[in-house]
Design an enzyme around this catalytic site. Structure first.
Site, short mmCIF file in Angstrom:
data_model
loop_
_atom_site.label_atom_id
_atom_site.label_comp_id
_atom_site.label_asym_id
_atom_site.label_seq_id
_atom_site.Cartn_x
_atom_site.Cartn_y
_atom_site.Cartn_z
CE1 TYR A 176 -3.26 2.80 0.12
CE2 TYR A 176 -3.71 2.27 2.41
CZ TYR A 176 -3.96 3.03 1.28
OH TYR A 176 -4.93 4.00 1.33
CD GLU A 183 -1.77 4.95 -6.31
OE1 GLU A 183 -2.40 5.81 -5.65
OE2 GLU A 183 -1.96 3.72 -6.19
#
Length: 254
Positions: A176, A183
């Protein structure tokens, strides 16, 4: 948040493309599953998606071995990545028609955030495609999705190996933050090119008397990660304790 779509989905028994968060069941709570036809469809869907992300994983490995470098590996898996990530839009439909008991709103947000990053950032701003940050989130997504769709498939077949369940509720601890970092760095790298080209921006004056600055929108999107990331991350930590501790208790009684 795109990484949330990759890792926050922890539906215990319904499977088949429902994503995470609110309303999901832990492994300790049984819910009525989909009917036989819906189950057959969901099994096929999840097998296809598992195979698709395995193709992406193999493509990455083959390209790395051929090039001897991890730079610009995105180009070797661009088409299957776009195809199978866009295919996740079906998960919104699954929730909408009720064959997967997840929130339509939450699933839409999570799926669309990934599709947005693929098409509206990485595809649209070609200059970022060679950035190492793209590989960072692609690797995180790939590992996560292989595990996630395998988890759903075996859950639907009522034969879930503990290893897959453990991986589902453990590897997000690394994947994660890895995905979120990739991103954010990718969006950040795209900003100068978006501003220079005025990409997807609408300036005044125009007949609709409406303006939109895509550059500012991307900045606001990045800022939104600040409150969302900790909430989802600690929610998943809580889910991990809940599900895996229940599994251990169940083993003791067996």
């Amino acid at each position: 948040m795109a990484a949330a779509a990759a890792t926050a989905s922890t539906k215990g028994n319904g499977g088949g493309g429902g994503r995470a968060g609110a309303g999901e069941a832990s492994g300790s709570r049984k819910k009525k599953g989909p009917g036989p036809l819906a189950t057959a469809y969901l099994v096929i869907y999840n097998v296809v998606m598992t195979a698709g992300w395995l193709v992406i994983a193999v493509g990455l490995v083959r390209a790395y071995l051929a090039k001897g470098s991890y730079h610009s590996l995105y180009y070797s898996i661009e088409k299957p990545l776009k195809f199978f990530q866009t295919g996740a839009l079906l998960e919104i439909l699954h929730c909408a028609i009720g064959i997967v008991p997840s929130s339509v709103v939450l699933t839409s947000f999570q799926v669309m955030s990934r599709v947005f990053l693929i098409w509206a950032v990485t595809h649209s701003v070609k200059e970022v495609q060679s950035e190492d940050s793209v590989l960072l989130f692609v690797v995180a997504w790939t590992i996560t999705e292989i595990i996630r769709y395998s988890f759903y498939t075996f859950s639907l077949l009522n034969h879930l190996p503990y290893l897959i369940k453990w991986a589902r509720y453990t590897l997000f601890i690394v994947l994660y933050p890895m995905g979120v970092s990739g991103e954010l760095l990718t969006v950040y790298a795209a900003l100068p090119f978006v501003r220079q080209a005025g990409l997807y921006s609408i300036s005044l004056p125009n007949k609709y008397n409406f303006s939109f600055d895509y550059y500012t929108f991307l900045i606001l999107m990045m800022i939104s990660y600040i409150p969302i990331f900790p909430q989802l991350y600690f929610h998943m930590i809580h889910q991990r304790r809940k599900v895996l501790s229940h599994t251990e208790e169940h083993k003791k009684f067996e």
